[in-house]
Design a protein around this motif. Structure first.
Motif, PDB file in Angstrom:
ATOM      1  N   ALA A   1      17.331   2.397   3.730  1.00 44.46           N
ATOM      2  CA  ALA A   1      17.808   1.153   4.346  1.00 44.46           C
ATOM      3  C   ALA A   1      16.684   0.118   4.407  1.00 44.46           C
ATOM      4  CB  ALA A   1      18.355   1.446   5.750  1.00 44.46           C
ATOM      5  N   LYS A   2      15.467   0.555   4.791  1.00 38.53           N
ATOM      6  CA  LYS A   2      14.320  -0.366   4.876  1.00 38.53           C
ATOM      7  C   LYS A   2      13.927  -0.880   3.487  1.00 38.53           C
ATOM      8  CE  LYS A   2      12.228   1.580   9.063  1.00 38.53           C
ATOM      9  NZ  LYS A   2      11.064   2.304   9.620  1.00 38.53           N
ATOM     10  N   ILE A   3      13.971   0.028   2.507  1.00 38.09           N
ATOM     11  CA  ILE A   3      13.558  -0.355   1.156  1.00 38.09           C
ATOM     12  C   ILE A   3      14.542  -1.355   0.551  1.00 38.09           C
ATOM     13  CG2 ILE A   3      13.362   0.550  -1.216  1.00 38.09           C
ATOM     14  CD1 ILE A   3      11.984   3.032   0.109  1.00 38.09           C
ATOM     15  N   LEU A   4      15.832  -1.135   0.795  1.00 40.11           N
ATOM     16  CA  LEU A   4      16.834  -2.050   0.262  1.00 40.11           C
ATOM     17  C   LEU A   4      16.719  -3.443   0.868  1.00 40.11           C
ATOM     18  CD1 LEU A   4      19.926   0.343   0.056  1.00 40.11           C
ATOM     19  CD2 LEU A   4      18.550  -0.551  -1.831  1.00 40.11           C
TER      20      LEU A   4
ATOM     21  N   GLU B   1       5.772   1.995   5.426  1.00 44.68           N
ATOM     22  CA  GLU B   1       6.039   3.294   6.087  1.00 44.68           C
ATOM     23  C   GLU B   1       7.211   3.994   5.410  1.00 44.68           C
ATOM     24  OE1 GLU B   1       6.690   2.443  10.173  1.00 44.68           O
ATOM     25  OE2 GLU B   1       4.605   1.868  10.578  1.00 44.68           O
ATOM     26  N   ALA B   2       8.233   3.208   5.033  1.00 45.02           N
ATOM     27  CA  ALA B   2       9.410   3.779   4.372  1.00 45.02           C
ATOM     28  C   ALA B   2       9.030   4.387   3.023  1.00 45.02           C
ATOM     29  CB  ALA B   2      10.468   2.692   4.191  1.00 45.02           C
ATOM     30  N   ILE B   3       8.156   3.717   2.291  1.00 44.39           N
ATOM     31  CA  ILE B   3       7.702   4.253   0.996  1.00 44.39           C
ATOM     32  C   ILE B   3       6.954   5.567   1.207  1.00 44.39           C
ATOM     33  CG2 ILE B   3       6.050   3.866  -0.881  1.00 44.39           C
ATOM     34  CD1 ILE B   3       6.865   0.967  -0.903  1.00 44.39           C
ATOM     35  N   GLU B   4       6.123   5.586   2.240  1.00 47.63           N
ATOM     36  CA  GLU B   4       5.362   6.800   2.517  1.00 47.63           C
ATOM     37  C   GLU B   4       6.308   7.938   2.893  1.00 47.63           C
ATOM     38  OE1 GLU B   4       2.495   9.077   2.124  1.00 47.63           O
ATOM     39  OE2 GLU B   4       2.067   6.934   1.842  1.00 47.63           O
ATOM     40  N   GLN B   5       7.383   7.623   3.649  1.00 44.48           N
ATOM     41  CA  GLN B   5       8.375   8.635   4.033  1.00 44.48           C
ATOM     42  C   GLN B   5       9.117   9.144   2.807  1.00 44.48           C
ATOM     43  OE1 GLN B   5       9.004  10.032   7.222  1.00 44.48           O
ATOM     44  NE2 GLN B   5       9.969  11.409   5.757  1.00 44.48           N
ATOM     45  N   LEU B   6       9.430   8.209   1.902  1.00 44.63           N
ATOM     46  CA  LEU B   6      10.131   8.592   0.680  1.00 44.63           C
ATOM     47  C   LEU B   6       9.252   9.525  -0.153  1.00 44.63           C
ATOM     48  CD1 LEU B   6      12.853   7.907  -0.584  1.00 44.63           C
ATOM     49  CD2 LEU B   6      11.742   6.076  -1.849  1.00 44.63           C
ATOM     50  N   ARG B   7       7.970   9.215  -0.231  1.00 43.38           N
ATOM     51  CA  ARG B   7       7.042  10.088  -0.971  1.00 43.38           C
ATOM     52  C   ARG B   7       7.001  11.483  -0.336  1.00 43.38           C
ATOM     53  NH1 ARG B   7       3.159   5.634  -1.723  1.00 43.38           N
ATOM     54  NH2 ARG B   7       3.252   4.974  -3.911  1.00 43.38           N
ATOM     55  N   SER B   8       6.979  11.516   0.998  1.00 42.97           N
ATOM     56  CA  SER B   8       6.940  12.795   1.722  1.00 42.97           C
ATOM     57  C   SER B   8       8.186  13.615   1.399  1.00 42.97           C
ATOM     58  CB  SER B   8       6.841  12.522   3.223  1.00 42.97           C
ATOM     59  OG  SER B   8       6.912  13.727   3.957  1.00 42.97           O
ATOM     60  N   ASN B   9       9.364  12.952   1.349  1.00 41.11           N
ATOM     61  CA  ASN B   9      10.610  13.664   1.028  1.00 41.11           C
ATOM     62  C   ASN B   9      10.597  14.200  -0.396  1.00 41.11           C
ATOM     63  OD1 ASN B   9      11.581  13.168   3.541  1.00 41.11           O
ATOM     64  ND2 ASN B   9      13.004  11.536   2.969  1.00 41.11           N
ATOM     65  N   ILE B  10      10.029  13.383  -1.316  1.00 42.66           N
ATOM     66  CA  ILE B  10       9.952  13.842  -2.713  1.00 42.66           C
ATOM     67  C   ILE B  10       9.078  15.085  -2.812  1.00 42.66           C
ATOM     68  CG2 ILE B  10       9.021  13.234  -4.977  1.00 42.66           C
ATOM     69  CD1 ILE B  10       9.960  10.339  -4.404  1.00 42.66           C
ATOM     70  N   ARG B  11       7.964  15.084  -2.078  1.00 41.22           N
ATOM     71  CA  ARG B  11       7.085  16.272  -2.078  1.00 41.22           C
ATOM     72  C   ARG B  11       7.832  17.477  -1.499  1.00 41.22           C
ATOM     73  NH1 ARG B  11       3.177  12.405  -0.514  1.00 41.22           N
ATOM     74  NH2 ARG B  11       3.443  12.930   1.698  1.00 41.22           N
TER      75      ARG B  11
END
Length: 635
Positions: A91-94, A106-116
Motif C-alpha cells: 500500500a505504501k509503495i503504490l 521502510e516499506a521497501i526494507e520490509q518487502l526485502r525482509s519478506n523476500i528473504r
C-alpha cells in the motif's frame, strides 16, 4: 600318654573339616536356587515390557502430533503476519515516495525482509508465487526510488553564483567592487605571494542543504542494495557534473585550444591567464572541496560509489581548466610569456597537495596525473623559455640605433626582465630543482643570471660597432654597463651575483670612460701642446721663440674642434646624473689646466695683435660652462 592326645586333636580337626564341607555344599545349593529365581523374574519383566510397548508408541505419537500442530500453527501465524506486512508495504509503495519518503523506504526494507523470508521457506506451498509478486513490486519500488533520487538531487543542485564564491574567498583575494578583473590583480605588475595564498582561509560553499543529504544517502543506499549501483552513479554524475561546469562557466572559465590561444592578442591573453590562476584556486579550494564533502556524506558507507562518483563529476571540469594551461604550455614560446608561465607553474605547485588529497583515490588517478603532467609541462616550457631568452639576448639583431649613445632599449628591457625574475626567486629555485634534483638551486639561478648579463654585454659590444665615432662607441658601452651595474646594486640580484661581479663591472665602466676621454679629447689637447711651437722645444714660462702665426693657427684649430665637440657631444646623452657630472669633471680636469697654461704662456702674442677675440674666444670659465652642456641630449 603323649600318643592319645595327638590322636584326639586329629579327630577334632577332621570333624571341623567335615562341617565346613557341609556348609559349602549348602551355600552352593542356595546360590543355585537364587539364580533360578532371578532368571524367572527377568523372563517375566521382559514379557511385561513386550506387552507395554504398543501403548508407549501410541503415547509418543500423540505427543509428537501435538508438538507438530503447535509448530504448524505458529508457522502459519508467522506467514499470516508476513502477508499482513506485505499488504501494508504494498500500500505504501503504490502511493509512491513523494508524500512520505521515510515510510516508503521502510516499506521497501520490509518487502526485502519478506523476500528473504520466503526465499528461505520454499516449503510453503505458494512461496514461488509470493516471491514473484514481491520481486515485481520491489522492482517497481526501486524504479520509483530512482525517479525520486533524481528529482530530489536535481531540485537541490543549483550552480553556485560567482558572488557567492567570492564571499567564500579570503579578503585578500576577493575582487574589488566594480573591478572587471575577477582575479583582483593585474598579472603583469603585481603578484599574490604564495605564502599568503597558502595560509589564507577558504570556506567552501554548501552545495546541498544538510537536511536533504540524509534522505539522498538513504535513497542511494537502497538503490545500491537493489543492484542499481550503475544507475545511481549515472544519475549523480549527470546531475552534479552539469551543475559544477555551469558554476565554472558563470565564473568565466572557458575551454580554449592551442589554436584559440594563438589567435588571442598578448594583452588579452595575459589577462585571461591572470583570471585562470584565480579560477584554479576557486575550483580546487572551493568547488572541488565542497563536491568532495557532498560525495563523502551522500555515499557514506558505500565505498564503491563514493570515490567513483567524485571522479566522474569533476573529470570534465578539471579537463576544462587544465586544457587552458596545456594550451599556454604548448603555444609558441616568447620571452614575455616566461612570467605568466611561472605564475601558472606557481599556482599548480601551490595546489599540488590539495589536488593529491582531494583526488587521492584510485578512480581519480587520471585526474592526479593530468594535473601533475600540466605542472611538469609548464616547468619545462618555462625552462625552455628561459633558455630562449638567454639566446635571444645574445643574438638580438635589432638595428635600432641610439644616436645619442644612451642606454639601449634592449639593456633596459633585459635588466627589467632580470629584476622581475627576482620576484620569482622561490619559484625559479623550485623549477630548477624539478630538473637538477639537487640543492644547488641558488647557484643555478646565479649562473643563469650571469649568463644573461654576459649575453647582453656581448650583444651591446656588437651594437656599439654601429657608431662611426669610436668616442661614442665607448660612451655607449659606458652608459649601458653602468646601467647594468647600478640596477644590480639596487636589487636583490646583488646578493646573488655578488660584490665581485659588481666591482669587476664598475672597473669596466671606468675603462670605457677613460677610453672615451682619450679618444674624444686627445686631438684637441694636442692643439694646446707646446710641442712644435718654440724653437728650443723647451717648456719655459715665456713665449720666446714662438711664432704668432703658429699660435693663431693653434687657437683657430682649438676653437673649431671645441665648437665641433660641443655641438656634437651636447647631443650625446649620459642619462645618469652622477656619471654625467663625473665625466664632465674628468674632461675639465684635463682640458681647463691645459687651456689656462696655453693662454697664459702664448696669449700675449695674440692679445697684442689685431682682433685678439677672434682667436681667444673663450675664457677657461666659458669652457667650463660649455662643458656643463655636454651629454644633455640636446637636439
Amino acid at each position: 600318654m603323649g600318643v592319645p592326645i595327638r590322636a584326639a586333636a586329629v579327630d577334632n580337626l577332621t570333624d571341623k573339616a567335615a562341617m565346613v564341607r557341609e556348609s559349602l555344599h549348602k551355600s552352593q545349593s542356595i546360590t543355585d536356587n537364587m539364580v533360578s529365581i532371578l532368571g524367572s523374574f527377568d523372563h517375566r519383566l521382559s514379557a511385561l515390557e513386550t506387552a507395554m510397548r504398543p501403548t508407549q508408541i501410541r503415547t509418543h505419537a500423540i505427543r509428537r502430533a501435538h508438538e507438530n500442530i503447535d509448530k504448524t500453527l505458529k508457522a502459519a501465524n508467522v506467514i499470516l503476519n508476513r502477508f499482513d506486512l506485505s499488504r501494508e508495504a504494498e500500500a505504501k509503495i503504490l502511493k509512491g515516495p513523494r508524500e512520505n519518503l521515510e515510510g516508503y523506504l521502510e516499506a521497501i526494507e520490509q518487502l526485502r525482509s519478506n523476500i528473504r523470508f520466503f526465499t528461505n521457506n520454499k516449503s510453503f506451498k505458494s512461496s514461488d508465487g509470493v516471491l514473484n509478486h514481491a520481486n515485481s513490486l520491489l522492482s517497481k519500488a526501486i524504479s520509483k526510488l530512482e525517479h525520486e533520487f533524481k528529482q530530489l538531487l536535481s531540485s537541490y543542485s543549483k550552480p553556485v553564483e560567482p558572488d557567492r564564491l567570492y564571499e567564500c574567498l579570503p579578503n585578500s583575494l576577493r575582487p574589488s567592487s566594480g573591478s572587471p578583473d575577477p582575479s583582483g590583480k593585474n598579472p603583469s605588475n603585481s603578484r599574490t605571494g604564495p605564502t599568503t595564498a597558502e595560509n589564507a582561509v577558504y570556506n567552501p560553499p554548501v552545495l546541498i542543504p544538510p537536511r536533504v543529504l540524509p534522505l539522498l544517502h538513504d535513497l542511494a543506499q537502497h538503490m545500491v542494495h537493489a543492484g542499481h549501483t550503475q544507475q545511481c552513479l549515472i544519475i549523480y554524475r549527470d546531475t552534479r557534473s552539469q551543475v559544477l561546469q555551469e558554476s565554472l562557466h558563470q565564473l568565466g572559465v572557458e575551454k580554449l585550444s592551442k589554436d584559440d590561444v594563438q589567435k588571442i592578442q598578448w594583452e588579452v591573453l595575459e589577462l585571461k591567464i591572470g583570471t585562470w590562476i584565480h579560477f584554479m584556486r576557486i575550483a580546487v579550494k572551493l568547488l572541488f572541496a565542497a563536491e568532495r564533502k557532498v560525495c563523502d556524506q551522500m555515499f557514506d558507507g558505500i565505498d564503491s560509489l563514493k570515490d567513483q562518483c567524485f571522479a566522474e563529476v569533476t573529470k570534465g571540469s578539471v579537463a576544462m581548466l587544465l586544457s587552458f594551461g596545456d594550451a599556454i604550455a604548448k603555444s609558441k614560446r616568447s620571452p614575455e610569456k616566461l612570467f605568466v608561465l611561472l605564475d601558472m607553474y606557481e599556482i599548480m605547485r601551490e595546489l599540488h597537495s590539495e589536488i593529491e588529497t582531494l583526488f587521492s583515490s584510485k578512480p581519480c588517478k587520471e585526474i592526479r596525473e593530468a594535473a601533475l603532467g600540466l605542472t611538469k609541462r609548464l616547468a619545462q616550457t618555462a625552462k625552455n623559455t628561459f633558455g630562449d631568452f638567454e639566446e635571444a639576448v645574445e643574438k638580438d639583431a635589432t638595428r635600432t640605433a641610439v644616436a645619442d649613445g644612451t642606454v639601449h632599449p634592449l639593456t633596459s628591457y633585459v635588466i627589467n626582465y632580470v629584476k622581475f625574475l627576482f620576484d620569482y626567486q622561490s619559484t625559479l629555485k623550485q623549477l630548477f630543482h624539478e630538473f637538477e634534483k639537487s640543492n644547488e638551486s641558488d647557484a643555478e639561478l646565479a649562473s643563469v643570471t650571469m649568463r644573461i648579463m654576459q649575453a647582453l654585454q656581448i650583444n651591446l659590444e656588437g651594437k656599439s660597432k654601429q657608431y662611426k665615432d669610436p668616442a661614442l662607441t665607448n660612451l655607449f658601452l659606458m652608459n649601458n654597463i653602468h646601467y647594468m651595474v647600478r640596477s644590480v646594486r639596487r636589487s636583490e640580484a646583488k646578493d646573488l651575483l655578488g660584490d665581485d661581479w659588481v666591482q669587476r663591472h664598475r672597473r669596466t665602466v671606468q675603462q670605457y670612460a677613460n677610453q672615451y676621454k682619450r679618444i674624444a679629447w686627445a686631438k684637441i689637447l694636442q692643439s694646446l701642446s707646446i710641442q712644435g711651437l718654440t724653437s728650443s722645444g723647451g717648456d719655459g714660462g715665456n713665449s720666446s721663440g714662438a711664432s704668432r702665426a703658429l699660435i693663431k693657427d693653434r687657437l683657430k684649430i682649438f676653437n673649431l674642434q671645441f665648437e665641433e665637440l660641443h655641438q656634437r657631444q651636447s647631443q650625446w646623452t649620459v642619462p645618469d646624473s652622477e656619471l654625467r657630472e663625473s665625466l664632465r669633471l674628468a674632461v675639465a680636469e684635463v682640458l681647463l689646466p691645459a687651456y689656462r697654461s696655453f693662454i697664459k704662456r702664448f696669449g700675449v702674442l695674440v692679445e697684442n695683435g689685431k682682433n685678439p677675440h677672434k682667436f681667444i674666444r673663450y675664457t677657461a670659465e666659458d669652457l667650463d660652462r660649455m662643458l656643463g652642456e655636454f651629454f644633455e641630449g640636446k637636439t
